[in-house]
Enzyme design. Structure first.
Site: not given
Ligand code: NVA
Ligand code: CP
Length: 314
Positions: A133, A272
């Site tokens: 990311q 993100c």
């Molecule tokens: N901090 C979030 C990021 C998702 C792309 C997670 O780990 O769920």
């Molecule tokens: N930002 C990101 O990693 O998105 P996803 O969880 O959809 O892959």
């Protein structure tokens, strides 16, 4: 050249900047309709122990655009879900494919996969890091500002996997990062110690400067003078049971019009995704003129194609 991408800290500076540069080229090449099949006949195994939209689709589409193929593996349909050991899976998959991408809970699982795999292993998100990311984030920042070094990024919210990887990426790229997290939700101490040790060491690929890290408690304090405002969900995947408590604790740790007003004029807003509008970011901030979130999401594709090329073909 390194074999894997497990964290940005452990990814050599030379490769880090090479991926960012190549990603810009690949984006331009795709826009010009001149794509070349640099990964023809190559395969990527993708293990997803957590949900995904962007990571799965960008890796899969990226492999196919480069003439290769991606194989989606979920624990439910493979022996991984029935307890087959990581070290066995790693060695078996290495006999079939050219690289393995893993999205899972513990960072140690990805590290173990890399230890036993003879092909490159890519961290597609763990509880601790999300390096892919941040490669896309830096590509987006470079596009918008024409440079990385000397910019200031404010991160507002949970000191989670995103915060940890952003610290590592910003330090390498020469971006000063200020994080506003509620007490008890700071980034990983090991990552902070690494960042501190890296300052002001100035020897990355001819770079003059490493980014500095600071921790504050007030989002406004972080946003003051920032070029980039960044946030992520208050409760990450795997923290569903903490949702209500976190909603209370993180109240105010939000990117909204007022916070954008504290940052530099022309600042960009990054997330993100997926976003929870009304929690860590307002609808207004997501949709406003400062928002670069959909370019950022697109850049996952270009950054990962560059990464795949580098790791698979060298
Ligand atoms: N901090 C979030 C990021 C998702 C792309 C997670 O780990 O769920
Ligand atoms: N930002 C990101 O990693 O998105 P996803 O969880 O959809 O892959």
């Amino acid at each position: 050249m390194t074999k894997d991408l497990l964290t940005l800290a452990s990814f050599p500076d030379k490769d880090f900047f090479k991926v960012l540069e190549r990603a810009e080229t690949l984006k331009a090449v795709r826009a010009g309709g001149e794509e070349r099949f640099t990964l023809k006949g190559r395969s990527l195994a993708m293990i997803f122990e957590k949900s995904s939209t962007r990571t799965r689709v960008s890796f899969e589409a990226g492999m196919s655009q480069l003439g290769g193929h991606a194989i989606f593996l979920s624990p439910a349909d493979t022996q991984i879900g029935r307890g087959e050991e990581i070290r066995d899976t790693a060695r078996v998959l290495s006999r079939y494919v050219d690289a393995i991408m893993v999205r899972t809970y513990s960072q140690e699982s990805v590290e173990e996969m890399a230890e036993y795999a003879s092909v490159p292993v890519i961290n597609g998100l763990t509880d601790k890091h999300h390096p892919c990311q941040v490669l896309a984030d830096l590509l987006t920042i470079k596009e918008r500002f024409g440079r990385l070094e000397g910019l200031r990024l404010a991160y507002v919210g949970d000191g989670n996997n995103m915060a940890n990887s952003l610290i590592e990426g910003c330090v390498k790229a020469g971006i000063d990062i200020s994080l506003a997290c509620p007490e008890g939700y700071d980034p990983d101490p090991g990552v902070l110690a690494w960042a501190k040790a890296g300052q002001p060491a100035a020897k990355g690929a001819g770079r003059a400067k490493k980014g500095k890290v600071s921790l504050v408690r007030e989002p406004q304090a972080a946003a003051e003078g920032a070029d980039i405002l960044y946030t992520d969900v208050w409760a990450s995947m795997g923290q569903e049971s903490e949702k209500t408590a976190r909603r209370k604790r993180f109240k105010g740790f939000q990117i909204n019009g007022k916070l954008i007003g504290k940052a530099n004029p022309g600042c960009i807003v990054l997330h993100c995704l997926p976003a929870h509008r009304g929690e860590e970011i307002t609808d207004e901030a997501m949709e406003g003129v400062n928002s670069a979130v959909f370019d950022q999401a697109e850049n996952r594709l270009h950054a990962q194609k560059a990464l795949l090329e580098l790791l698979i073909t060298g």
